[in-house]
Write an enzyme that holds these catalytic residues in place. Structure first.
Site, short mmCIF file in Angstrom:
data_model
loop_
_atom_site.label_atom_id
_atom_site.label_comp_id
_atom_site.label_asym_id
_atom_site.label_seq_id
_atom_site.Cartn_x
_atom_site.Cartn_y
_atom_site.Cartn_z
N LYS A 14 0.83 -1.22 0.00
CA LYS A 14 0.00 0.00 0.00
C LYS A 14 0.86 1.26 0.00
O LYS A 14 0.59 2.18 -0.76
CB LYS A 14 -0.87 0.05 1.27
CG LYS A 14 -2.06 -0.84 1.25
CD LYS A 14 -2.75 -0.78 2.59
CE LYS A 14 -1.81 -1.26 3.68
NZ LYS A 14 -2.25 -1.14 5.03
N ARG A 89 -10.53 1.15 8.76
CA ARG A 89 -10.15 -0.22 9.05
C ARG A 89 -11.27 -0.99 9.73
O ARG A 89 -11.10 -2.16 10.02
CB ARG A 89 -8.95 -0.22 9.97
CG ARG A 89 -7.66 -0.59 9.22
CD ARG A 89 -6.52 -0.33 10.11
NE ARG A 89 -5.37 -1.11 10.10
CZ ARG A 89 -4.18 -0.68 9.70
NH1 ARG A 89 -4.05 0.46 9.09
NH2 ARG A 89 -3.13 -1.41 9.89
N ARG A 123 10.79 -7.34 6.19
CA ARG A 123 10.73 -5.89 5.95
C ARG A 123 11.66 -5.15 6.91
O ARG A 123 11.74 -5.47 8.09
CB ARG A 123 9.28 -5.47 6.16
CG ARG A 123 8.99 -4.03 5.94
CD ARG A 123 7.55 -3.80 5.58
NE ARG A 123 6.61 -3.97 6.67
CZ ARG A 123 5.31 -3.68 6.56
NH1 ARG A 123 4.82 -3.27 5.41
NH2 ARG A 123 4.52 -3.86 7.59
N ARG A 156 10.32 -2.82 12.02
CA ARG A 156 9.19 -2.14 12.65
C ARG A 156 8.78 -2.91 13.89
O ARG A 156 8.76 -4.14 13.88
CB ARG A 156 8.00 -2.10 11.67
CG ARG A 156 7.84 -0.77 10.98
CD ARG A 156 6.81 -0.83 9.91
NE ARG A 156 5.48 -1.20 10.37
CZ ARG A 156 4.37 -1.03 9.66
NH1 ARG A 156 4.44 -0.50 8.46
NH2 ARG A 156 3.21 -1.39 10.13
N ARG A 167 -2.66 -8.65 13.41
CA ARG A 167 -3.10 -7.74 12.34
C ARG A 167 -3.84 -8.49 11.25
O ARG A 167 -4.83 -8.00 10.70
CB ARG A 167 -1.91 -6.98 11.77
CG ARG A 167 -1.50 -5.83 12.68
CD ARG A 167 -0.41 -5.01 12.08
NE ARG A 167 0.84 -5.76 12.08
CZ ARG A 167 1.83 -5.55 11.22
NH1 ARG A 167 1.71 -4.65 10.29
NH2 ARG A 167 2.93 -6.26 11.29
P1 AMP Z 1 -0.05 0.54 9.30
O1 AMP Z 1 1.20 1.27 9.01
O2 AMP Z 1 -1.22 0.97 8.44
O3 AMP Z 1 0.15 -0.95 9.31
O4 AMP Z 1 -0.49 0.94 10.81
C1 AMP Z 1 0.34 0.61 11.89
C2 AMP Z 1 -0.48 0.54 13.17
O5 AMP Z 1 -1.10 1.83 13.43
C3 AMP Z 1 -1.64 -0.44 13.17
O6 AMP Z 1 -1.23 -1.76 13.48
C4 AMP Z 1 -2.54 0.16 14.25
O7 AMP Z 1 -2.04 -0.10 15.55
C5 AMP Z 1 -2.39 1.66 13.98
N1 AMP Z 1 -3.38 2.11 12.99
C6 AMP Z 1 -3.13 2.61 11.74
N2 AMP Z 1 -4.26 2.93 11.10
C7 AMP Z 1 -5.27 2.62 11.96
C8 AMP Z 1 -6.70 2.69 11.89
N3 AMP Z 1 -7.33 3.15 10.80
N4 AMP Z 1 -7.42 2.27 12.97
C9 AMP Z 1 -6.81 1.82 14.08
N5 AMP Z 1 -5.48 1.70 14.21
C10 AMP Z 1 -4.71 2.10 13.17
#
Ligand code: AMP
Length: 215
Positions: A14, A89, A123, A156, A167
């Site tokens: 993404k 989400r 990653r 990360r 996740r």
């Molecule tokens: P990502 O980089 O999109 O994988 O986001 C990393 C982390 O940020 C996720 O595992 C959540 O803990 C938090 N996060 C990001 N976007 C959201 C969202 N829309 N709703 C809830 N938590 C989020």
């Protein structure tokens, strides 16, 4: 004005695909995860609130996420549009979003869970300039160092097997229903996330009716 949402499980590309789209069409890439990571790195109050939740691979509270998204979109620095990555989400976030903003398309990057595990666990990230690497497909020239700024690469905090499983579970249980909601509005474009990144970018542009990707 182009307003897109990009969806897909972690590791589906993404971030990379959003950046390629944004560079060419002058769109703003809004990654909720990147905003949270910035706050964690800079030890802000918000960072302290989300750090542990993120490291466990769990979802941050909806009210907090919505206020971050609202504040970011209220900046109005997106004259030509935006690509939102990592939001909505779950059902509630999708309702909030659809009430407040019109979107032109949802890009859905599809990737089987096994491939997700393979990609995510290899990653690496540069904490200084944000560059992403992958030890399988996109290795840095010098092991463990960023090609751009030379900083030491890190994993990360949420790219561990346990957090990844959390996740994946959330994605299938909570995020998939959001896709179904968008599907009813006929705005979803499914794109296979397995081919090389240039091919995926081209597929996105074809389905959105945008000019070709020149690589
Ligand atoms: P990502 O980089 O999109 O994988 O986001 C990393 C982390 O940020 C996720 O595992 C959540 O803990 C938090 N996060 C990001 N976007 C959201 C969202 N829309 N709703 C809830 N938590 C989020």
């Amino acid at each position: 004005m182009r307003k897109y949402v990009i969806m897909g499980v972690q590791g589906s590309g993404k971030g990379t695909q959003s950046q390629l789209l944004c560079e060419e069409f002058d769109l703003v890439h809004i990654s909720v995860g990147d905003i949270f990571r910035w706050h964690v790195r800079n030890h802000t109050k918000l960072g302290a609130q989300v750090r542990r939740i993120m490291a466990a691979g769990e979802l941050v509270d909806d009210d907090l996420v919505e206020s971050v998204v609202r504040r970011r979109l209220d900046d109005h620095d997106w004259n030509y549009g935006f690509v939102i990555d990592g939001f909505p989400r779950n059902g509630r976030q999708a309702e909030f979003f659809m009430e407040s903003y019109d979107i032109d398309a949802v890009i859905h990057l599809e990737l089987p869970d096994d491939e997700v595990r393979r990609r995510v666990l290899s990653r690496r990230l540069c904490p200084n300039c944000g560059m992403d690497y992958n030890l399988i497909a996109d290795r840095p020239e010098q092991e463990g160092r960023c090609d751009i700024c030379g900083h030491e690469l890190v994993t990360r905090a949420d790219d561990t097997p346990e957090a990844l499983e959390a996740r994946l579970r959330d994605y299938h249980e909570k995020t998939r229903p959001v896709l179904e909601l968008f599907r009813r509005k006929e705005v979803v474009h499914d794109v296979d996330g397995r081919p090389p990144l240039g091919d995926v970018q081209q597929a996105i542009r074809t389905t959105l009716g945008l000019p070709a990707y020149k690589g």
